[in-house]
Design a protein around this motif. Sequence first.
Motif, PDB file in Angstrom:
ATOM      1  N   GLY A  38       0.810  -1.210   0.000  1.00 29.86           N
ATOM      2  CA  GLY A  38       0.000   0.000   0.000  1.00 29.86           C
ATOM      3  C   GLY A  38       0.843   1.260   0.000  1.00 29.86           C
ATOM      4  N   LEU A  39       1.934   1.251   0.763  1.00 30.54           N
ATOM      5  CA  LEU A  39       2.821   2.412   0.802  1.00 30.54           C
ATOM      6  C   LEU A  39       3.495   2.639  -0.545  1.00 30.54           C
ATOM      7  N   ILE A  40       3.942   1.559  -1.185  1.00 31.54           N
ATOM      8  CA  ILE A  40       4.591   1.691  -2.495  1.00 31.54           C
ATOM      9  C   ILE A  40       3.596   2.197  -3.535  1.00 31.54           C
ATOM     10  N   VAL A  41       2.397   1.631  -3.533  1.00 32.01           N
ATOM     11  CA  VAL A  41       1.373   2.065  -4.494  1.00 32.01           C
ATOM     12  C   VAL A  41       1.021   3.530  -4.280  1.00 32.01           C
ATOM     13  N   PHE A  42       0.868   3.914  -3.014  1.00 30.94           N
ATOM     14  CA  PHE A  42       0.520   5.311  -2.740  1.00 30.94           C
ATOM     15  C   PHE A  42       1.654   6.245  -3.142  1.00 30.94           C
ATOM     16  N   ALA A  43       2.901   5.824  -2.928  1.00 30.27           N
ATOM     17  CA  ALA A  43       4.042   6.645  -3.349  1.00 30.27           C
ATOM     18  C   ALA A  43       4.046   6.825  -4.868  1.00 30.27           C
ATOM     19  N   ILE A  44       3.714   5.767  -5.594  1.00 32.84           N
ATOM     20  CA  ILE A  44       3.641   5.862  -7.060  1.00 32.84           C
ATOM     21  C   ILE A  44       2.529   6.820  -7.476  1.00 32.84           C
ATOM     22  N   ILE A  45       1.387   6.734  -6.792  1.00 32.27           N
ATOM     23  CA  ILE A  45       0.263   7.614  -7.111  1.00 32.27           C
ATOM     24  C   ILE A  45       0.636   9.072  -6.866  1.00 32.27           C
ATOM     25  N   VAL A  46       1.300   9.341  -5.743  1.00 36.06           N
ATOM     26  CA  VAL A  46       1.729  10.707  -5.448  1.00 36.06           C
ATOM     27  C   VAL A  46       2.733  11.189  -6.495  1.00 36.06           C
ATOM     28  N   PHE A  47       3.645  10.323  -6.902  1.00 33.14           N
ATOM     29  CA  PHE A  47       4.626  10.689  -7.931  1.00 33.14           C
ATOM     30  C   PHE A  47       3.918  11.042  -9.236  1.00 33.14           C
ATOM     31  N   ILE A  48       2.944  10.234  -9.630  1.00 31.40           N
ATOM     32  CA  ILE A  48       2.204  10.505 -10.873  1.00 31.40           C
ATOM     33  C   ILE A  48       1.443  11.816 -10.767  1.00 31.40           C
ATOM     34  N   ALA A  49       0.824  12.057  -9.609  1.00 31.02           N
ATOM     35  CA  ALA A  49       0.053  13.281  -9.436  1.00 31.02           C
ATOM     36  C   ALA A  49       0.934  14.516  -9.466  1.00 31.02           C
ATOM     37  N   VAL A  50       2.088  14.451  -8.833  1.00 32.87           N
ATOM     38  CA  VAL A  50       2.973  15.616  -8.769  1.00 32.87           C
ATOM     39  C   VAL A  50       3.564  15.935 -10.136  1.00 32.87           C
ATOM     40  N   PHE A  51       3.968  14.905 -10.861  1.00 33.05           N
ATOM     41  CA  PHE A  51       4.621  15.108 -12.153  1.00 33.05           C
ATOM     42  C   PHE A  51       3.676  14.841 -13.322  1.00 33.05           C
ATOM     43  N   ALA A  52       2.384  15.025 -13.113  1.00 35.26           N
ATOM     44  CA  ALA A  52       1.398  14.803 -14.177  1.00 35.26           C
ATOM     45  C   ALA A  52       1.657  15.653 -15.411  1.00 35.26           C
ATOM     46  N   PRO A  53       2.037  16.938 -15.289  1.00 33.51           N
ATOM     47  CA  PRO A  53       2.292  17.722 -16.510  1.00 33.51           C
ATOM     48  C   PRO A  53       3.416  17.173 -17.376  1.00 33.51           C
ATOM     49  N   PHE A  54       4.348  16.422 -16.764  1.00 30.54           N
ATOM     50  CA  PHE A  54       5.471  15.881 -17.524  1.00 30.54           C
ATOM     51  C   PHE A  54       5.221  14.446 -17.992  1.00 30.54           C
ATOM     52  N   LEU A  55       4.310  13.741 -17.325  1.00 28.86           N
ATOM     53  CA  LEU A  55       4.063  12.339 -17.650  1.00 28.86           C
ATOM     54  C   LEU A  55       2.868  12.143 -18.570  1.00 28.86           C
ATOM     55  N   SER A  56       1.885  13.015 -18.505  1.00 27.82           N
ATOM     56  CA  SER A  56       0.657  12.818 -19.275  1.00 27.82           C
ATOM     57  C   SER A  56       0.894  13.157 -20.743  1.00 27.82           C
ATOM     58  N   PRO A  57       0.299  12.393 -21.646  1.00 27.37           N
ATOM     59  CA  PRO A  57       0.467  12.680 -23.084  1.00 27.37           C
ATOM     60  C   PRO A  57      -0.316  13.889 -23.555  1.00 27.37           C
ATOM     61  N   GLN A  58      -1.237  14.391 -22.722  1.00 25.01           N
ATOM     62  CA  GLN A  58      -2.077  15.511 -23.140  1.00 25.01           C
ATOM     63  C   GLN A  58      -2.441  16.345 -21.921  1.00 25.01           C
TER      64      GLN A  58
END
Length: 308
Positions: A38-58
């Motif tokens: 759960g901690l690893i998954v949540f850390a990944i989710i936070v990483f995706i949310a923080v860097f969404a402008p750089f990771l999202s294709p649109q």
Amino acid sequence: MSASTAETAVPPAKAPKVETPFRRFVSEFCESKLALVGLIVFAIIVFIAVFAPFLSPQNPYDLAQLDIMDGRLEPGTRDGADTMTYWLGTDDQGRDMLSGIMYGLRISLMVGAGSAIIACAVGASLGLLAAYAGGRTDTVIMRLVDLQLSFPTILAALMILAFLGKGIFNVVIALVIVEWAYYARTVRGTALVERRREYIEAAQCLALPTRRVIFRHLLPNCLPPLIVVATMQIARAIALEATLSFLGLGVPITEPSLGLLISNGYEYMLSGKYWISFYPGIALLVTIVSINLVGDQMRDVLNPRLKK
């Protein structure tokens, strides 16, 4: 001569490692594999949310990047210009669902964590004040807590947002109003026990300021249950915000959270276009479950009565 040389060559014994409270907490927390997942998954989710402008294709908020002709495309379909693949499909506005989920996670986590932090500060302060002051102050604060907890949470939030209107700031205010009482009751119960300890009496005998006694001596010993409640309330705030957005009273359409993304595809569920609501729902479910797994293990570690 050789015997003395052999004796001097023996290395000194290493001092045993001191087990600090933090090291003990980490060791006991890692005993649960589910909590680690759960901690690893949540850390990944936070990483995706923080860097969404750089990771999202649109950028789903940029209307210039949206094409209504790409609306409700199935997962894996390429756009009309054959420049990108919509791996999770598109919604009715032609918004890439993968990008929408990444940006929606930012809104959901920001609202959930922000409201939980503010509610924790307000509730903990009032709970400490009630336990330390006692008397009428305690009675008034706890009657307010009982009054707040007597209302259904979703109903109280709906009434507040009906008065304040839509907006991220208004949603945070509504969540703080309906959540602070949980922190106040938790902290007061712990502070009543700690208030009778010798270190509080010693601080009072030294004529320390009341503010210092409360926040420098009493509050640190009330943190373990407060941390557990805060962790669980973040997940609860995210779920409540998603519910409010699903009902149309949460964040604005221009900045959709996961709840609003689910609401956008609800009317298409029976027509076979499941992906518009299904994938945001999975993201919301994974986020809440991961936080709850971490919170459950923290409760077991920080509460000695629950240790096996």
